[in-house]
Design a protein around this motif. Structure first.
Motif, PDB file in Angstrom:
ATOM      1  N   UNK A   4       0.590  -1.128   0.037  1.00 12.72           N
ATOM      2  CA  UNK A   4      -0.117   0.031  -0.172  1.00 12.72           C
ATOM      3  C   UNK A   4       1.062   1.105   0.007  1.00 12.72           C
ATOM      4  N   UNK A   5       2.003   1.196   0.869  1.00 14.35           N
ATOM      5  CA  UNK A   5       2.697   2.416   0.663  1.00 14.35           C
ATOM      6  C   UNK A   5       4.128   1.961   1.495  1.00 14.35           C
ATOM      7  N   UNK A   6       5.055   2.621   0.959  1.00 16.48           N
ATOM      8  CA  UNK A   6       6.643   2.492   1.536  1.00 16.48           C
ATOM      9  C   UNK A   6       7.216   3.682   2.000  1.00 16.48           C
ATOM     10  N   UNK A   7       7.904   3.713   3.160  1.00 16.81           N
ATOM     11  CA  UNK A   7       8.648   4.913   3.753  1.00 16.81           C
ATOM     12  C   UNK A   7       9.853   4.280   3.875  1.00 16.81           C
ATOM     13  N   UNK A   8      10.741   5.273   4.222  1.00 15.27           N
ATOM     14  CA  UNK A   8      12.101   4.842   4.666  1.00 15.27           C
ATOM     15  C   UNK A   8      12.807   6.207   5.599  1.00 15.27           C
ATOM     16  N   UNK A   9      13.572   5.665   6.235  1.00 13.62           N
ATOM     17  CA  UNK A   9      14.349   6.584   7.066  1.00 13.62           C
ATOM     18  C   UNK A   9      15.648   6.302   7.329  1.00 13.62           C
ATOM     19  N   UNK A  10      16.891   7.236   7.346  1.00 11.89           N
ATOM     20  CA  UNK A  10      18.137   6.814   7.773  1.00 11.89           C
ATOM     21  C   UNK A  10      18.280   6.945   9.023  1.00 11.89           C
ATOM     22  N   UNK A  11      19.053   5.867   9.671  1.00 10.36           N
ATOM     23  CA  UNK A  11      19.432   6.027  10.843  1.00 10.36           C
ATOM     24  C   UNK A  11      20.976   6.023  10.983  1.00 10.36           C
ATOM     25  N   UNK A  12      21.546   6.482  12.198  1.00 11.64           N
ATOM     26  CA  UNK A  12      22.982   6.692  12.426  1.00 11.64           C
ATOM     27  C   UNK A  12      23.333   6.514  13.816  1.00 11.64           C
ATOM     28  N   UNK A  13      23.944   5.422  14.270  1.00 18.45           N
ATOM     29  CA  UNK A  13      24.189   5.572  15.678  1.00 18.45           C
ATOM     30  C   UNK A  13      25.442   4.697  16.081  1.00 18.45           C
ATOM     31  N   UNK A  14      25.560   4.314  17.311  1.00 20.39           N
ATOM     32  CA  UNK A  14      26.710   3.555  17.601  1.00 20.39           C
ATOM     33  C   UNK A  14      26.111   2.242  18.302  1.00 20.39           C
ATOM     34  N   UNK A  15      27.096   1.398  18.813  1.00 20.13           N
ATOM     35  CA  UNK A  15      26.725   0.176  19.273  1.00 20.13           C
ATOM     36  C   UNK A  15      25.914   0.016  20.602  1.00 20.13           C
ATOM     37  N   UNK A  16      26.007   1.147  21.136  1.00 18.42           N
ATOM     38  CA  UNK A  16      25.253   1.241  22.327  1.00 18.42           C
ATOM     39  C   UNK A  16      24.123   1.897  22.370  1.00 18.42           C
ATOM     40  N   UNK A  17      23.754   2.536  21.124  1.00 18.85           N
ATOM     41  CA  UNK A  17      22.741   3.500  21.410  1.00 18.85           C
ATOM     42  C   UNK A  17      21.496   2.869  20.726  1.00 18.85           C
ATOM     43  N   UNK A  18      20.175   3.357  20.965  1.00 16.04           N
ATOM     44  CA  UNK A  18      19.119   2.849  20.361  1.00 16.04           C
ATOM     45  C   UNK A  18      18.345   3.817  19.562  1.00 16.04           C
ATOM     46  N   UNK A  19      18.151   3.615  18.374  1.00 13.40           N
ATOM     47  CA  UNK A  19      17.577   4.535  17.527  1.00 13.40           C
ATOM     48  C   UNK A  19      16.029   4.023  17.193  1.00 13.40           C
ATOM     49  N   UNK A  20      15.114   5.144  17.136  1.00 17.08           N
ATOM     50  CA  UNK A  20      13.926   4.908  17.030  1.00 17.08           C
ATOM     51  C   UNK A  20      13.356   5.646  15.944  1.00 17.08           C
ATOM     52  N   UNK A  21      12.615   4.949  14.882  1.00 21.36           N
ATOM     53  CA  UNK A  21      11.983   5.536  13.816  1.00 21.36           C
ATOM     54  C   UNK A  21      10.474   5.400  13.791  1.00 21.36           C
ATOM     55  N   UNK A  22       9.951   6.424  13.403  1.00 26.89           N
ATOM     56  CA  UNK A  22       8.364   6.239  13.114  1.00 26.89           C
ATOM     57  C   UNK A  22       7.901   6.372  11.914  1.00 26.89           C
ATOM     58  N   UNK A  23       7.075   5.420  11.569  1.00 24.10           N
ATOM     59  CA  UNK A  23       6.246   5.780  10.077  1.00 24.10           C
ATOM     60  C   UNK A  23       4.651   6.001  10.441  1.00 24.10           C
ATOM     61  N   UNK A  24       4.142   6.915  10.053  1.00 30.76           N
ATOM     62  CA  UNK A  24       2.645   7.472  10.065  1.00 30.76           C
ATOM     63  C   UNK A  24       1.766   7.017   8.637  1.00 30.76           C
ATOM     64  N   UNK A  25       0.893   6.437   9.181  1.00 28.93           N
ATOM     65  CA  UNK A  25       0.115   6.133   7.944  1.00 28.93           C
ATOM     66  C   UNK A  25      -1.403   6.658   8.286  1.00 28.93           C
ATOM     67  N   UNK A  26      -1.737   7.660   7.355  1.00 28.92           N
ATOM     68  CA  UNK A  26      -3.166   8.406   7.659  1.00 28.92           C
ATOM     69  C   UNK A  26      -4.165   7.248   7.194  1.00 28.92           C
ATOM     70  N   UNK A  27      -5.347   7.458   7.773  1.00 28.46           N
ATOM     71  CA  UNK A  27      -6.319   6.443   7.399  1.00 28.46           C
ATOM     72  C   UNK A  27      -7.480   7.109   7.242  1.00 28.46           C
ATOM     73  N   UNK A  28      -8.155   7.725   8.066  1.00 34.42           N
ATOM     74  CA  UNK A  28      -9.481   8.560   7.998  1.00 34.42           C
ATOM     75  C   UNK A  28      -9.291   9.451   6.774  1.00 34.42           C
ATOM     76  N   UNK A  29     -10.446   9.462   6.119  1.00 33.90           N
ATOM     77  CA  UNK A  29     -10.524  10.296   4.873  1.00 33.90           C
ATOM     78  C   UNK A  29      -9.645   9.992   3.661  1.00 33.90           C
ATOM     79  N   UNK A  30      -8.775   9.071   3.745  1.00 35.12           N
ATOM     80  CA  UNK A  30      -7.878   8.610   2.506  1.00 35.12           C
ATOM     81  C   UNK A  30      -8.725   7.501   1.970  1.00 35.12           C
ATOM     82  N   UNK A  31      -7.749   6.898   0.786  1.00 35.95           N
ATOM     83  CA  UNK A  31      -8.478   5.613   0.210  1.00 35.95           C
ATOM     84  C   UNK A  31      -8.649   4.417   0.804  1.00 35.95           C
ATOM     85  N   UNK A  32      -8.072   4.341   2.096  1.00 36.09           N
ATOM     86  CA  UNK A  32      -8.325   3.365   2.895  1.00 36.09           C
ATOM     87  C   UNK A  32      -9.789   3.326   3.376  1.00 36.09           C
ATOM     88  N   UNK A  33     -10.202   4.573   3.811  1.00 37.70           N
ATOM     89  CA  UNK A  33     -11.535   4.902   4.076  1.00 37.70           C
ATOM     90  C   UNK A  33     -12.513   4.786   2.922  1.00 37.70           C
TER      91      UNK A  33
END
Lengths: 99, 722
Positions: free
Chosen positions: A42-71
């Motif tokens: 349905x949809x693809x997203x991507x994001x670059x991350x850059x961290x170290x061995x001890x870090x936690x990297x968090x990424x978010x991908x948001x999918x709109x629903x209401x009012x879209x073609x899903x609806x």
């Protein structure tokens, strides 16, 4: 889900897929693919991350629903989001959208 | 001890730690004064003696290399270490270890490939440095051989360890093999390097079976080994189906460092289930999982199309295209998604499509037609596409007018095509789910402007853009905006209150006015421009009934003229000039007729939730119900009368051929339905997909229907339907 208590395609404003990656040293690319209940990409997203061995990297991908073609197309059922690290699939998470 | 760094699944999990570097350097300097016997370098620290007993410092290692052919040599460790003692020169040490003794009955090579020219890709301009152990030799190599890094042509061979260059007394190479361990040391001078000039793309390997590590970037100065992420993928992979053929096109990454060539996999029944393995050379025709290699090129090829011929009409073929750089280092191939694209050759004889254009992501909005010339639409791929209509030339029919115009987010709006003030040609007005608004030249695909100086207008644009064209506007508009059109954009923000409506100048996309009442919910449907009264009608959600949902604005200034509470309005506003009313439907299923002049409700009726806006028919409208039917209504005063109703599964909005009195509607059953405009009879159907299809559009010049699909295609069908 936003709002959290809702699952209806007309009420859910958006679905957020959140992913935390531990120890992703160096530069990498996280991709997410949302698949319809029929398994159609349905949809693809991507994001670059850059961290170290001890870090936690968090990424978010948001999918709109209401009012879209899903609806409007009533694409209800069990959806899936697949996560890829540098092109390799490594996780997936289902979620439910109802009429 | 083998060190802290390792590469796993082509990604670095950890490498040498910075805090380990300082004490190590001190120790190295102290060791520089030692005299080391045997085959070790006089300036070196590590004794190349064929055992790993000296590898007790932090080292950077690859995980077990990918073995294309694990016989006769397997590596289970491949490590690299820099030894810099004088800060202006140094040596590179590598360690190879096998799970069992290395074979001695065949010629063997242990070495590495180095991006000597530092251009980020390994080509024949670069070098392979390898210890050569002839068959039957013991622990001492015969020579250090230097080869070109791709074709492996011998450049030099140094049998004397001191002959390969570098500062006097600090040059040379050394190597030894013992059982399961091979060690190798090469002076920077021998490699043509110096301290601080040792950051290179790097790959270790054993030969003759090419058990190679992944590509990594090794920085000898800092002692880090960072896995090379996969090369960039190609982009905008699409396919156009024709008779017994599929025509693929894509955009290559920028030459030369990011692109050596592509490999194309094709399968049937399901998308390719295996990917090419980096470091492996493939041949056309070779099987790979359920797929086979159908095309392969190298040499920084500029090829960006491929015609797959001799195919069976009606069969679904799946394709994935893999960019690769030096040494067959392959990209992910997940373009446009991990499923690639599929395409079905067609007989081009109705009811089969004339062509289908595959983009890989849903395109359910109604396409826009340049009558007899082309078709424009967009998709969740986030690109605006343009296809040619060439009735008399099947080879170009459905081909791209231009490469897709990549935007910043998915596009679900229908994009109007209009002539703009003081410009020749026609322009596509569109917005994306990243919140940007664009004007694109329909002739070239180039972006004329991105609204608001390139800054997003909101979180998302979901509603089709509106426009008030100067050439059709009245005197009041021409006075207020003498040298421009106005483009209207509404937002779908992550808020139920802070949405806005913008008027942008057609000249450069700058903001002319902003309607930001702080009580506007998301806008998802099309706006209506009333040219006679200079009014903009905007339907929005109601924030749970707390806010008015229909706003009427003065197009000249953005001033609010009316606000009506009609419930959540996700669908567009349209006018019926016969009744002088705008029709709109809320999400709960009530349809309204609102006076164009008085801006007040004339009638309303609860008829059921619609999947598209009420389609005006002149004194009535066509309604598409989510519950599964299409119905026609007439309006008499304030009374609504149903003329007919026809079952259609999850119907889309309709498009009309007024000359033949036919209505066309898409459905979740994957079919295009032709309804009789008078009776509603579902006269004919054409199967388009096994998934939902979108709202069709009608080209009266070419006598064609164009429709998008959930499975990521735009298809053309010739009328009449047999």
């Amino acid at each position: 889900m936003e709002p959290a208590a809702q699952q209806s395609v007309t009420e859910v404003r958006s679905v957020t897929a959140r992913l935390s990656v531990l120890g992703s040293e160096g530069e990498h690319r996280i991709s997410a693919e949302f698949l319809t209940p029929a398994g159609v990409p349905y949809e693809g997203r991507s994001a670059a991350i850059s961290g170290t061995a001890s870090q936690t990297e968090t990424v978010e991908f948001n999918l709109p629903v209401a009012g879209t073609l899903i609806d409007s197309s009533n694409l209800t059922g069990t959806w899936k989001v697949q996560f890829f690290l540098d092109g390799q699939k490594f996780a997936e998470q289902p979620f439910e959208l109802t009429p | 001890m083998i060190g802290r760094g390792y590469v796993q699944s082509n990604r670095v999990i950890s490498t040498a730690l910075v805090d380990a570097l300082a004490p190590r350097l001190l120790w190295l300097i102290a060791a520089a004064t030692l005299l080391i016997s045997g085959r070790a370098f006089a300036f070196g620290l590590i004794v190349v003696d064929g055992s790993d007993s000296d590898w007790t410092l932090t080292q950077s290692c690859f995980t077990k290399p990918v073995g294309v052919n694990p016989s006769p040599i397997q590596l289970n460790r491949a490590c690299v270490e820099n030894n810099n003692t004088l800060l202006n020169t140094g040596s590179l040490f590598t360690l190879y270890e096998s799970p069992s003794a290395f074979p001695t009955g065949v010629d063997t090579y242990f070495g590495f490939l180095y991006d000597v020219d530092k251009d980020g890709v390994i080509t024949d301009n670069d070098r392979a440095f390898a210890l050569f152990f002839p068959a039957g030799s013991g622990g001492t190599p015969a020579s250090l051989n230097v080869y070109t890094a791709v074709s492996f042509s011998l450049v030099n061979s140094y049998s004397n360890p001191g002959d390969c260059g570098g500062p006097a007394g600090q040059n040379g190479w050394s190597g030894a093999r013992s059982g399961t361990v091979v060690e190798m040391g090469v002076a920077y001078g021998c490699l043509g390097l110096a301290f601080n000039d040792d950051n290179r793309l790097f790959r270790m390997g054993a030969y003759p079976n090419f058990d190679l590590t992944y590509l990594a970037r090794y920085n000898g100065t800092s002692g880090t080994l960072i896995a090379q992420t996969p090369p960039n993928d190609v982009s905008l992979l699409v396919s156009v189906s024709g008779a017994n053929r599929n025509f693929l096109s894509w955009t290559n990454p920028t030459l030369p460092n990011l692109h050596e060539g592509v490999l194309i996999l094709r399968s049937t029944g399901a998308p390719p289930n295996a990917a090419p393995i980096s470091g492996t050379a493939y041949l056309v025709g070779q099987s790979l999982g359920n797929a086979s290699v159908i095309y392969l090129d190298r040499g920084q090829s500029g090829v960006n199309t491929f015609t797959d011929v001799g195919l069976t009409n009606g069969t679904r073929y799946y394709y994935k295209v893999y960019n690769h750089i030096g040494l067959n280092s392959f990209a992910t191939g997940n373009v446009p998604s991990s499923s690639g694209v599929f395409s079905e050759p067609t007989t081009r004889s109705s009811p089969s499509p004339m062509w289908c254009y595959s983009v890989g992501y849903p395109s359910l909005q109604q396409p826009s037609t340049d009558l007899g010339v082309g078709i424009f639409t967009a998709s969740n791929l986030g690109a605006v596409t343009a296809n040619l209509t060439t009735i008399n030339n099947p080879l170009t029919d459905g081909g791209e007018r231009w490469r897709p115009a990549q935007l910043s987010g998915a596009v679900q709006v229908r994009s109007p095509i209009v002539p703009l003030f003081n410009r020749s040609g026609k322009y596509i007005l569109t917005g994306d789910q990243a919140g940007f608004a664009y004007v694109i030249d329909s002739q070239t695909g180039s972006t004329l402007w991105t609204g608001n100086g390139g800054t997003a207008l909101g979180d998302r644009i979901q509603a089709p853009l509106g426009v008030q064209l100067n050439q059709y506007a009245n005197a009041a508009f021409k006075t207020a905006h003498p040298n421009r059109d106005l483009v209207f954009v509404a937002t779908r923000n992550n808020s139920a209150t802070n949405n806005k409506v913008f008027a942008l100048s057609s000249v450069d996309g700058s903001v002319v006015w902003t309607y930001a009442p702080n009580n506007l919910d998301i806008v998802s449907g099309g706006m209506f421009v009333d040219y006679a009264n200079n009014r903009l009608w905007v339907g929005a959600r109601s924030n749970g009934g707390l806010q008015s949902s229909l706003r009427v604005l003065d197009t000249l200034t953005g001033t609010q003229l009316a606000a009506l509470s009609l419930g959540d309005l996700d669908m567009g506003v349209n006018v019926d000039f016969v009744t002088s009313q705008v029709y709109l439907a809320n999400n709960a299923g009530t349809v309204y007729g609102v006076s164009l002049s008085a801006m007040s409700t004339v009638w309303s009726s609860l008829i059921g939730s619609l999947s598209s806006y009420p389609f005006p028919t002149g004194g009535g409208f066509i309604a598409s119900f989510k519950s599964g039917s299409v119905a026609s209504y007439s309006i008499g005063g304030t009374t609504l009368t149903q003329n007919w109703s026809t079952p259609i599964a999850t119907p889309t909005g309709v498009t009309a051929n007024y000359a033949t009195n036919k209505l066309y509607v898409g459905s979740s059953d994957g079919k295009l339905h032709q309804l009789n405009g008078t009776t509603g009879v579902d006269e004919k159907q054409v199967l388009v997909s096994d998934q939902n299809i979108g709202m069709p559009t009608f080209d009266s010049t070419a006598q064609r229907l164009h429709v998008g699909t959930l499975d990521g295609r735009i298809c053309a069908f010739q009328l009449p339907i047999p």
